[in-house]
Design an enzyme around this catalytic site. Sequence first.
Site, PDB file in Angstrom:
ATOM      1  N   LYS A 195       0.845  -1.192   0.000  1.00  0.00           N
ATOM      2  CA  LYS A 195       0.000   0.000   0.000  1.00  0.00           C
ATOM      3  C   LYS A 195       0.888   1.253   0.000  1.00  0.00           C
ATOM      4  O   LYS A 195       1.594   1.524   0.967  1.00  0.00           O
ATOM      5  CB  LYS A 195      -0.910   0.050   1.227  1.00  0.00           C
ATOM      6  CG  LYS A 195      -1.923   1.180   1.082  1.00  0.00           C
ATOM      7  CD  LYS A 195      -2.543   1.621   2.383  1.00  0.00           C
ATOM      8  CE  LYS A 195      -1.793   2.687   3.103  1.00  0.00           C
ATOM      9  NZ  LYS A 195      -1.753   4.016   2.459  1.00  0.00           N
ATOM     10  N   GLY A 247       6.966   4.627   8.473  1.00  0.00           N
ATOM     11  CA  GLY A 247       6.079   5.771   8.678  1.00  0.00           C
ATOM     12  C   GLY A 247       6.275   6.350  10.063  1.00  0.00           C
ATOM     13  O   GLY A 247       7.360   6.249  10.643  1.00  0.00           O
ATOM     14  N   SER A 248       5.214   6.911  10.603  1.00  0.00           N
ATOM     15  CA  SER A 248       5.346   7.615  11.878  1.00  0.00           C
ATOM     16  C   SER A 248       5.443   6.637  13.057  1.00  0.00           C
ATOM     17  O   SER A 248       4.917   5.520  13.002  1.00  0.00           O
ATOM     18  CB  SER A 248       4.135   8.527  12.079  1.00  0.00           C
ATOM     19  OG  SER A 248       2.967   7.752  12.150  1.00  0.00           O
ATOM     20  N   THR A 249       6.068   7.083  14.121  1.00  0.00           N
ATOM     21  CA  THR A 249       6.211   6.263  15.321  1.00  0.00           C
ATOM     22  C   THR A 249       4.838   5.939  15.908  1.00  0.00           C
ATOM     23  O   THR A 249       4.589   4.828  16.378  1.00  0.00           O
ATOM     24  CB  THR A 249       7.105   6.998  16.340  1.00  0.00           C
ATOM     25  OG1 THR A 249       8.417   7.080  15.762  1.00  0.00           O
ATOM     26  CG2 THR A 249       7.199   6.270  17.658  1.00  0.00           C
ATOM     27  N   GLU A 250       3.945   6.915  15.826  1.00  0.00           N
ATOM     28  CA  GLU A 250       2.595   6.727  16.380  1.00  0.00           C
ATOM     29  C   GLU A 250       1.885   5.544  15.714  1.00  0.00           C
ATOM     30  O   GLU A 250       1.370   4.647  16.397  1.00  0.00           O
ATOM     31  CB  GLU A 250       1.835   8.029  16.128  1.00  0.00           C
ATOM     32  CG  GLU A 250       0.531   8.150  16.825  1.00  0.00           C
ATOM     33  CD  GLU A 250      -0.234   9.348  16.270  1.00  0.00           C
ATOM     34  OE1 GLU A 250       0.395  10.245  15.677  1.00  0.00           O
ATOM     35  OE2 GLU A 250      -1.462   9.354  16.421  1.00  0.00           O
ATOM     36  N   GLY A 252       3.300   3.235  13.898  1.00  0.00           N
ATOM     37  CA  GLY A 252       4.128   2.050  14.133  1.00  0.00           C
ATOM     38  C   GLY A 252       3.780   1.379  15.455  1.00  0.00           C
ATOM     39  O   GLY A 252       3.656   0.157  15.540  1.00  0.00           O
ATOM     40  N   GLU A 269      10.158   0.790  10.494  1.00  0.00           N
ATOM     41  CA  GLU A 269      11.159   1.842  10.280  1.00  0.00           C
ATOM     42  C   GLU A 269      10.432   3.152  10.523  1.00  0.00           C
ATOM     43  O   GLU A 269       9.592   3.566   9.721  1.00  0.00           O
ATOM     44  CB  GLU A 269      11.721   1.739   8.863  1.00  0.00           C
ATOM     45  CG  GLU A 269      13.061   2.411   8.720  1.00  0.00           C
ATOM     46  CD  GLU A 269      12.935   3.835   8.255  1.00  0.00           C
ATOM     47  OE1 GLU A 269      12.853   4.733   9.140  1.00  0.00           O
ATOM     48  OE2 GLU A 269      12.902   4.059   7.044  1.00  0.00           O
ATOM     49  N   CYS A 303      13.326  10.613   7.334  1.00  0.00           N
ATOM     50  CA  CYS A 303      13.289  10.079   8.698  1.00  0.00           C
ATOM     51  C   CYS A 303      14.650  10.206   9.381  1.00  0.00           C
ATOM     52  O   CYS A 303      14.724  10.374  10.593  1.00  0.00           O
ATOM     53  CB  CYS A 303      12.818   8.639   8.695  1.00  0.00           C
ATOM     54  SG  CYS A 303      13.631   7.650   7.451  1.00  0.00           S
ATOM     55  N   GLU A 400       9.806  15.155  15.998  1.00  0.00           N
ATOM     56  CA  GLU A 400      10.160  15.094  14.582  1.00  0.00           C
ATOM     57  C   GLU A 400       9.310  16.116  13.825  1.00  0.00           C
ATOM     58  O   GLU A 400       8.084  16.033  13.841  1.00  0.00           O
ATOM     59  CB  GLU A 400       9.889  13.679  14.057  1.00  0.00           C
ATOM     60  CG  GLU A 400      10.328  13.497  12.625  1.00  0.00           C
ATOM     61  CD  GLU A 400      10.130  12.078  12.116  1.00  0.00           C
ATOM     62  OE1 GLU A 400       9.062  11.487  12.350  1.00  0.00           O
ATOM     63  OE2 GLU A 400      11.053  11.573  11.460  1.00  0.00           O
TER      64      GLU A 400
HETATM   65  P1  NDP Z   1       1.815   7.705   8.728  1.00  0.00           P
HETATM   66  O1  NDP Z   1       2.616   6.879   9.657  1.00  0.00           O
HETATM   67  O2  NDP Z   1       0.379   7.889   8.999  1.00  0.00           O
HETATM   68  O3  NDP Z   1       1.925   7.087   7.241  1.00  0.00           O
HETATM   69  C1  NDP Z   1       2.737   6.027   6.808  1.00  0.00           C
HETATM   70  C2  NDP Z   1       1.928   4.980   6.048  1.00  0.00           C
HETATM   71  O4  NDP Z   1       1.054   4.272   6.940  1.00  0.00           O
HETATM   72  C3  NDP Z   1       1.001   5.561   4.999  1.00  0.00           C
HETATM   73  O5  NDP Z   1       0.921   4.675   3.906  1.00  0.00           O
HETATM   74  C4  NDP Z   1      -0.308   5.641   5.752  1.00  0.00           C
HETATM   75  O6  NDP Z   1      -1.421   5.808   4.954  1.00  0.00           O
HETATM   76  C5  NDP Z   1      -0.288   4.346   6.508  1.00  0.00           C
HETATM   77  N1  NDP Z   1      -1.163   4.287   7.672  1.00  0.00           N
HETATM   78  C6  NDP Z   1      -1.733   5.311   8.376  1.00  0.00           C
HETATM   79  N2  NDP Z   1      -2.460   4.832   9.408  1.00  0.00           N
HETATM   80  C7  NDP Z   1      -2.321   3.479   9.384  1.00  0.00           C
HETATM   81  C8  NDP Z   1      -2.810   2.417  10.207  1.00  0.00           C
HETATM   82  N3  NDP Z   1      -3.570   2.631  11.278  1.00  0.00           N
HETATM   83  N4  NDP Z   1      -2.471   1.152   9.898  1.00  0.00           N
HETATM   84  C9  NDP Z   1      -1.690   0.893   8.843  1.00  0.00           C
HETATM   85  N5  NDP Z   1      -1.202   1.843   8.026  1.00  0.00           N
HETATM   86  C10 NDP Z   1      -1.506   3.128   8.290  1.00  0.00           C
HETATM   87  O7  NDP Z   1       2.520   9.092   8.543  1.00  0.00           O
HETATM   88  P2  NDP Z   1       1.834  10.471   8.079  1.00  0.00           P
HETATM   89  O8  NDP Z   1       1.819  10.475   6.616  1.00  0.00           O
HETATM   90  O9  NDP Z   1       0.534  10.673   8.777  1.00  0.00           O
HETATM   91  O10 NDP Z   1       2.871  11.550   8.636  1.00  0.00           O
HETATM   92  C11 NDP Z   1       2.795  11.987   9.993  1.00  0.00           C
HETATM   93  C12 NDP Z   1       4.174  12.157  10.574  1.00  0.00           C
HETATM   94  O11 NDP Z   1       4.863  10.910  10.557  1.00  0.00           O
HETATM   95  C13 NDP Z   1       5.073  13.078   9.787  1.00  0.00           C
HETATM   96  O12 NDP Z   1       4.875  14.390  10.160  1.00  0.00           O
HETATM   97  C14 NDP Z   1       6.437  12.564  10.135  1.00  0.00           C
HETATM   98  O13 NDP Z   1       6.860  13.148  11.339  1.00  0.00           O
HETATM   99  C15 NDP Z   1       6.234  11.099  10.338  1.00  0.00           C
HETATM  100  N6  NDP Z   1       6.627  10.287   9.162  1.00  0.00           N
HETATM  101  C16 NDP Z   1       7.775   9.587   9.239  1.00  0.00           C
HETATM  102  C17 NDP Z   1       8.190   8.843   8.171  1.00  0.00           C
HETATM  103  C18 NDP Z   1       9.458   8.077   8.219  1.00  0.00           C
HETATM  104  O14 NDP Z   1       9.973   7.702   7.183  1.00  0.00           O
HETATM  105  N7  NDP Z   1       9.976   7.803   9.389  1.00  0.00           N
HETATM  106  C19 NDP Z   1       7.459   8.794   6.917  1.00  0.00           C
HETATM  107  C20 NDP Z   1       6.205   9.525   6.954  1.00  0.00           C
HETATM  108  C21 NDP Z   1       5.848  10.248   8.047  1.00  0.00           C
HETATM  109  P3  NDP Z   1      -1.810   7.343   4.590  1.00  0.00           P
HETATM  110  O15 NDP Z   1      -0.844   7.767   3.571  1.00  0.00           O
HETATM  111  O16 NDP Z   1      -3.165   7.263   4.102  1.00  0.00           O
HETATM  112  O17 NDP Z   1      -1.714   8.134   5.882  1.00  0.00           O
END
Ligand code: NDP
Length: 491
Positions: A195, A247-250, A252, A269, A303, A400
């Site tokens: 996805k 993606g985000s720590t939250e 994750g 990651e 990140c 972050e």
């Molecule tokens: P997210 O963690 O929400 O997004 C990462 C991926 O996870 C996206 O494909 C997202 O879909 C998907 N996702 C969101 N919610 C869920 C869930 N409950 N279960 C499974 N998958 C999910 O990051 P955001 O885009 O909301 O960014 C928010 C913050 O996160 C940023 O400001 C940044 O600080 C951090 N971030 C860190 C990254 C890294 O590489 N470490 C990368 C991206 C963000 P969707 O795109 O629809 O949200």
Amino acid sequence: MTDIEKKPDRAPVPKEWTYAPAPESRDVVRLQERYGHFIAGEWVEPSDTYATISPASEETLATVGQGTQEDVDRAVAAARDAYANGWSSLPGSERAKYLFRIARILQERSREFAVLESLNGGKPIKESRDVDLPLAAAHFFYYAGWADKLEYAFPNRLPKPVGVAGQIIPWNFPLLMLAWKLAPALACGNTVVLKPAETTPLTALLFCDVLRQAELPPGVVNIVTGDGRTGAALVDHDGVDKIAFTGSTEVGKAIQRQLAGTGKKLTLELGGKAANIVFDDCALDQAVEGIVNGIYFNQGHVCCAGSRLFAQESIYEPLVEKLKRRLETLRVGDPLDKNTDVGAINSKMQLDRITELVEAGKEEGAEIYQPPCRLPEKGYWFVPTVFTNVAQSYRIAQEEIFGPVLSVLTFRTPEEAVEKANNTPYGLSAGVWTEKGSRILWMAQRLRAGVVWANTFNRFDPTSPFGGYKESGFGREGGRHGLEPYLRFEE
Ligand code: NDP
């Protein structure tokens, strides 16, 4: 000879250097108006859709599918079928051929992919052209090389594929993250449902065309687009054996809670708040370039961005002065212009988050510097920003920001630098700038970070493992280590 006119001693120096626009042509990309999900090698019509835009102009680029539970079910079933009926039992040398083909096609079509990446994500074309695309192809080449050597990578451990992998990727390096996820999974004999992030699905959808060109058997890679709900459905699916998330720590943490006790393998990651530590014996101009690259590369949507600069007190002033001067030369604007250094912020949501944290920095008492900069009227933009007078407790030093915002702190001794650098819930990367090799090693041993760069920053290579400590996640991507999450061992 005497007739030859003597040249003046010096050529006239222009008073000001300006850059003429150098836009990359969009013609190389042919977008469809509407995209479905890519399941079992076919396009499946979505029941629900949303528009994906260009963050630099806010124009709609295409309509894409919002994946539902049924779409995820179909994709997982297709992946299971492909796993059981051929892919997992294919000799490694045969799987390698597909990966080599994919790598070569990406190289051949790299301009098209680079333009689309910049269009949909907002990053400068010179970055997508010179970093994202070459690295994405390199990952497929690298893991193609491992596909028939797994027994040698893990001697006496009988490596076997895990099964169906669910992969969820972010919007900061859309195609590169796809490559980081797919290449090791396929090399090890797994099949995949991936996805892409909600805001940047287009290069993943164009990649389906590459899969067809490479004649990858249907169902080995399935791509379902959509927002977090689609991601959550994939994580939750009983037919998935392994989840890989960036993606985000939250999110994750939520995924880790969701998977606890299910027996599914997981790699995370997540975010970072990297320390870039500059000692007074470093090559200062080189360090300034490294600091700029560390935090303004990809608008700071990285990140492992070097978002906390630790300057040794003895060079604090000249360093900050040079940095501010360098900031004035950064060109912010059209991502498709080859001169652009800093492109558009990926989404309105991310822009709001950056703005909120910058306001918090001002309120808490940090001193802000932003160079004079004309921003385009439409789209999402943020001026490259430096905060000085930052205390460790400020939100801008702890959270972050994921934007072009640098927080400058100071230190006196190496011990103090280590202590301050490690004072964060994250631990993804760090940078050390010094002339002394022994100090680099001393620091690297003590910094709690998955990657420590010395006299450079943001260097990536498929052969080098990447991943975090603490709240930056677990598991490694890249290198031989990157194979392990996609294997089980029959010891
Ligand atoms: P997210 O963690 O929400 O997004 C990462 C991926 O996870 C996206 O494909 C997202 O879909 C998907 N996702 C969101 N919610 C869920 C869930 N409950 N279960 C499974 N998958 C999910 O990051 P955001 O885009 O909301 O960014 C928010 C913050 O996160 C940023 O400001 C940044 O600080 C951090 N971030 C860190 C990254 C890294 O590489 N470490 C990368 C991206 C963000 P969707 O795109 O629809 O949200």
